[in-house]
Structures are given as C-alpha cells and as structure tokens.
Motif scaffolding. Structure first.
Motif, short mmCIF file in Angstrom:
data_model
loop_
_atom_site.label_atom_id
_atom_site.label_comp_id
_atom_site.label_asym_id
_atom_site.label_seq_id
_atom_site.Cartn_x
_atom_site.Cartn_y
_atom_site.Cartn_z
N PHE A 55 9.67 -70.89 58.32
CA PHE A 55 9.06 -69.76 59.03
C PHE A 55 7.82 -69.18 58.35
O PHE A 55 7.18 -68.29 58.90
CB PHE A 55 10.10 -68.64 59.21
N GLY A 56 7.52 -69.62 57.13
CA GLY A 56 6.36 -69.07 56.43
C GLY A 56 6.59 -67.68 55.88
O GLY A 56 5.63 -66.97 55.58
N ASN A 57 7.86 -67.29 55.72
CA ASN A 57 8.21 -65.98 55.18
C ASN A 57 9.50 -66.14 54.39
O ASN A 57 10.56 -66.39 54.98
CB ASN A 57 8.39 -64.97 56.32
N PRO A 58 9.49 -66.00 53.06
CA PRO A 58 10.70 -66.23 52.26
C PRO A 58 11.76 -65.17 52.46
O PRO A 58 12.90 -65.35 52.02
CB PRO A 58 10.18 -66.22 50.82
N TYR A 70 9.61 -57.76 56.18
CA TYR A 70 8.25 -57.61 55.64
C TYR A 70 7.28 -58.61 56.27
O TYR A 70 6.36 -59.10 55.63
CB TYR A 70 8.27 -57.74 54.12
N ASN A 71 7.49 -58.87 57.55
CA ASN A 71 6.62 -59.83 58.23
C ASN A 71 5.24 -59.27 58.50
O ASN A 71 4.32 -60.02 58.84
CB ASN A 71 7.26 -60.31 59.54
N HIS A 72 5.06 -57.96 58.34
CA HIS A 72 3.71 -57.41 58.44
C HIS A 72 2.85 -57.90 57.26
O HIS A 72 1.62 -57.87 57.33
CB HIS A 72 3.75 -55.88 58.47
N LEU A 73 3.53 -58.35 56.19
CA LEU A 73 2.81 -58.92 55.04
C LEU A 73 2.69 -60.44 55.14
O LEU A 73 1.63 -61.00 54.89
CB LEU A 73 3.52 -58.54 53.74
N PHE A 74 3.76 -61.12 55.53
CA PHE A 74 3.77 -62.58 55.54
C PHE A 74 3.19 -63.17 56.83
O PHE A 74 2.78 -64.33 56.84
CB PHE A 74 5.20 -63.09 55.33
N ASP A 116 7.62 -60.70 65.07
CA ASP A 116 6.54 -59.73 65.23
C ASP A 116 5.99 -59.33 63.86
O ASP A 116 6.71 -59.39 62.85
CB ASP A 116 7.06 -58.49 65.96
N PRO A 117 4.74 -58.90 63.79
CA PRO A 117 4.16 -58.46 62.50
C PRO A 117 4.65 -57.07 62.11
O PRO A 117 3.90 -56.10 62.06
CB PRO A 117 2.66 -58.47 62.78
N ALA A 118 5.95 -56.96 61.84
CA ALA A 118 6.59 -55.69 61.48
C ALA A 118 7.38 -55.89 60.20
O ALA A 118 7.62 -57.03 59.78
CB ALA A 118 7.50 -55.22 62.62
N GLU A 119 7.81 -54.78 59.58
CA GLU A 119 8.58 -54.94 58.35
C GLU A 119 10.07 -55.10 58.60
O GLU A 119 10.80 -55.57 57.73
CB GLU A 119 8.32 -53.77 57.40
#
Length: 543
Positions: free
Chosen positions: A251-254, A259-263, A269-272
């Motif tokens: 997924f490109g996010n560990p 914290y997907n607003h960062l990754f 969604d781009p949210a935390e």
C-alpha cells in the motif's frame, strides 16, 4: 532516618511468594471461566479474522472486511487463533486467563526488589499484597480472558521493567559494556511488545526515560537510556517490522491506513485516521485528566470502567510535590521508609513519563493497564518519600488502596455463555462457492464469520468505518467497483438485519446491486451478542 528493617539479608523470596506465583495465574484462569466466553466487538471484528487471513494469504483478496483493523499486525492474534481452533471454548478461555494472570509475576518481582529494606516476612507479605492489588484493577479485570492483548503484551513491557529493577545494581556498578548488554536485551523485549501492538509503547518510552534517573554519573545514565532506546527500536522491528514492510510493499504506507496524510497511499483517503475522541480537549483538561475520567469514565473508554487508583495516585503525586519543601518539619528520627529509593526513583520516573505519553497520544483507558497494575507500587513509593511515621505511612497506603478496591467497577466488553462451539456459525447454502463473491456493508463486526465460508470466496466491504461507496478517488473503492463489475458468478451480501438494512440497500445501489429479499437467510450465531438483531445473508441482483 530509620529504615523499615533488616530484610536485606535474605536474598530470595519465601515459600508464600512461590505459592502466590503458582496460584494467582490459575485463579485468573478460573476467573475467566466464571466471567464467561469473550465476545467483545474487536474479537468479532478482527482478532479471529486477521490471523486467519495472514495464514491463508488473504491480504488484497479480501478488502477492508474489518474496517481499519483489517490491516493491523496479525502476529499478536496468532496464539488466540491457535487456541480457539484446537481447544474447546472453556479450555481456550482458561488458558487466556492463566496467561493474563502471569502479569502478577513481574509486578511481584518489582515490589519484592523495591522492598529490600523491609523485614523478611513483611517483605514477602507486602510484595504479594501490592502485586495482588495491582491485578485487581478495573481495566485489568475487564480484560481477563479477552483478546484485547493489553494484558498479554504487558508481559513484555512489565517484564522488561522488572528486569531493569532486578538488575539495578549491575546497571550502576558493573563495567559499562556488561550493563549495556543488559539494557539492550531488556529494550528488545520491551520493544517487541510494542511492535506487536503499537499502543504498548508508552511503558518502553517510560523505561527509557527512567534510566536517566539511576544513581550514576550523567554520562552513564545517558548511555544506558540511549542503548535501551535502541533496543526498543530493534524490538519494535522484530515484533512489527515484517508487517510494516508488508504494508509498505502493498500500500505504500507502513502504518496503513494511519497517517495517510503523510504517506499519501492511493489505497486510502489522505487522512490520518486517528481517533482523537478520547484525548483531552485543552491543556487544562490534560493537566486534570485523571480527575476528568474519574468523574466521566466514558471519556476514556467505550464501557463504564471505573477505578480510582490512578486519580488517587495523581492526587498523591501533586500533594507530595507541594509538601516537599515542608517535609523537614515532620521527617525526623521517627520517619519510616519501606522501599529502596534507588531503583524506586527509576520506576517512578518510568511511570510518570509513560502516563505523559499516554495522555498526549492515546487517552484510551485500556492502554493504561500496565500503569494500573503498577499503581499500588507507585503509591507506596510516593508515600515513602513523604517520610511519615510508621503508623501514618501504613494507614495512608492501606487507605488509598482500600478505597480504590472498594469503588472500582470493571464493566464488561461483552461475554457469552460457554457453549460447545466458540462461534456457533451455522452452515449456509451457497451456490457455486468457487465462483461466488460476498459483499459486506455497515459498521457491525462480521469478519469473524469469514473463516467459516469456503476459502475461494472473496469478501469485499464496500461500506463501513473505513471505506464508503462514494469514495471515488480512493483506489480501494475503485478496485472493488472493478472486481464487482467483472465478476460473473453469484454475489451475496452479509449485513446486520433491521439495524443496517436501509444503509445496506443504499450502499449496494451505489455499486449497481440489489437484495433478492425473498431468498435472504438470517442467523444468530453464538458469538453474536447484540440483542434483538440477527445477521442476514442474501443473494444479490444486478440493477
């Protein structure tokens, strides 16, 4: 200043301590049986599904079936999965209770070491009492025999703290390389727990800070803390590194989806995605938070857990700080001290920093169970520093612990009566299982049922806490739309009847699907404790 006695001459615990070590975990196993089978929301949501999915390679085959927790580290759930799939339900519950009761051992070890200046018999009795009261906290009791893992992961974090306390003289007196080897090993143990469940990180952080307060030169203290911290990071990598790598690869996010607003993973969604509902809302509230959740237990928990030990400890700490400049007026030749204050200072600092980390990052009472267990020891250490006469010292410690025991209320996360089968899943008739697909909707926990379906069937949750049908810019939603459009076999829906029927109809319509009402089946499995509600399994038509 008078000490509490001359118990330091005996270097080993007595028979009563050994008996308590053997008996208390067994009593927790019996308590688990008496409380009933665990049926908590998280168990029905992901604690059974996640290890099944991990062992059967279902990441990406199923989508968001347990909402955000679909993507939690499954390693901590593997022991429960092994138990529940090989043992009868009562044997599973008893084993979980025994494991949770093992926390008594590191708490007892900490208490016994800190009471090194007490007379031998008093030392054993006081250590047993402090550890026993530590195990009787509301949060701790509420989790006996459950799958939350706060009181399973605590074996690693409390065990590491106990190791630091028991090794204290080695840390400050042995050659530095030997001391560093000890703290590195204990840091790895503590970090491993945090790697399995990230919310357990507060005590490893506290222990790292606590090492800055050992009785040694500043350079040695800093080095001990640094190496312990590096050990914690290594332990986190051991416990959680593999799963973080899997999430990064897929997924490109560990930390997916957090914290997907960062990754910026396209799969969410781009949210935390962080739930801040339990955190203090202001600095003033943060400073008074133990008193806030004593008055309003639901501020820090979904159920009414009530225990005054942490608010009383917090109040005692404030009083002790305010009274410190005036302590000389009553602390004299008759002052009484029971504990060894050298490792005691480290333990107090570890507890204080762990609490500050909790109130800043989490605010969920369950994540405080390690401090709840340690609270009686921390109360003793603070009272000890006030240097009261013996009678006042004993009365204050006993009174505070008695009040906390008399007023605590554990609440329940959901229990079911014991039965011959843990889940009670009925057999559902499914046409063409090798070509079927199941759509899940709503917020209710249902992923526990997936292991009872033919393994060829994918499950897609098109609507829930994590994903919603109108999330067109979300790659997870787009991928589910593509898979549903291209699916040629039968499609079914699994949802909560009545409670979420209307929501289900709307979500299915957004994907071009509709319920075939006349062929719906409803069932009430043993694990489903929601009153007056059933689960529905319906074939779908395409609009």
């Amino acid at each position: 200043m008078a000490s509490g006695g001359s118990g330091a001459g005996r270097s080993r615990p007595g028979l009563w301590v050994a008996a308590a070590v053997a008996v208390v975990p067994l009593l927790h196993g019996l308590l688990s049986l008496w409380l009933g089978q665990d049926a908590n929301w998280d168990l029905r949501n992901y604690h059974f599904y996640n290890p099944y999915a991990f062992l059967h390679g279902r990441l990406g085959f199923d989508v968001a079936v347990a909402h955000h927790p679909t993507y939690y580290n499954p390693l901590s759930d593997l022991p429960f999965y092994a138990l529940v799939t090989t043992l009868p339900p009562r044997a599973t519950g008893f084993t979980l209770g025994v494991v949770h009761g093992l926390n008594f051992i590191p708490i007892l070890a900490i208490a016994w070491r800190l009471l090194a200046t007490a007379p031998a018999r008093a030392r054993d009795a006081a250590a047993i009492a402090l550890a026993a009261v530590g195990m009787l906290g509301a949060g701790t009791l509420s989790e006996v025999g459950t799958t939350f893992h706060d009181n399973f992961i605590s074996l690693f974090t409390l065990g590491a703290l106990a190791g630091l306390v028991l090794s204290y003289r080695r840390l400050v007196e042995w050659p530095l390389p030997h001391a560093l080897a000890i703290v590195a090993a204990l840091g790895i143990v503590s970090g491993f727990g945090a790697g399995l469940k990230q919310t357990a990180v507060i005590l490893p952080v506290g222990c790292c800070a606590g090492l800055l307060f050992v009785t040694a030169g500043w350079g040695r203290r800093f080095t001990l803390a640094l190496v312990f911290g590096l050990g914690v990071l290594a332990g986190i990598a051991l416990g959680g590194g593999y799963w973080m790598w899997v999430l990064w690869r897929e997924f490109g996010n560990p930390l997916f989806p957090y914290y997907n607003h960062l990754f910026q993973s396209p799969w969410a969604d781009p949210a935390e995605y962080v739930n801040r509902a339990f955190l203090p809302t202001s600095l003033t509230e943060a400073l008074l938070y133990p008193f806030v959740f004593a008055a309003e237990p639901f501020r820090v928990s979904e159920i009414g857990i009530y225990d005054l030990r942490l608010p009383l400890l917090y109040a005692l700490a404030i009083v002790a700080l305010l009274a410190w400049p005036f302590r000389r007026f009553w602390a004299g030749a008759g002052a009484f001290r029971l504990a060894d204050h050298h490792p005691g200072t480290m333990v107090l600092a570890a507890g204080a920093i762990a609490y500050l980390a909790w109130v800043k990052v989490f605010g969920v009472y369950r994540y405080l169970v390690t401090l709840e267990m340690l609270a009686p020891i921390l109360i003793l250490l603070i009272v000890d520093r006030l240097a009261f006469p013996r009678w006042a010292h004993g009365a204050l410690v006993t009174g505070l612990l008695a009040v906390s025991l008399a007023t605590m209320h554990p609440g329940t996360w959901g229990r079911a009566p014991w039965a011959g089968d843990y889940f009670g899943m009925p057999r559902l008739e499914i046409a063409e299982p090798r070509n079927a697909m199941v759509i899940m909707t709503g917020t209710e926990p249902m992923a526990w049922a997936i292991p009872f379906f033919p393994p060829e069937i994918p499950f897609l949750r098109i609507d829930g806490w994590f994903l919603v049908p109108d999330g067109a810019e979300n790659r997870s939603i787009r991928e589910m739309q593509r898979r549903i459009r291209g699916h040629a076999g039968p499609v079914y829906a699994l949802f909560r009847e009545r409670y979420e029927r209307d929501r289900t109809v709307r979500a299915l319509a957004a994907f071009g699907l509709a319920l075939r009402d006349a062929e719906c089946m409803t069932f009430k499995p043993h694990i489903d404790i929601v009153p007056d509600e059933v689960l529905a399994f319906c074939p779908l038509d395409r609009l």
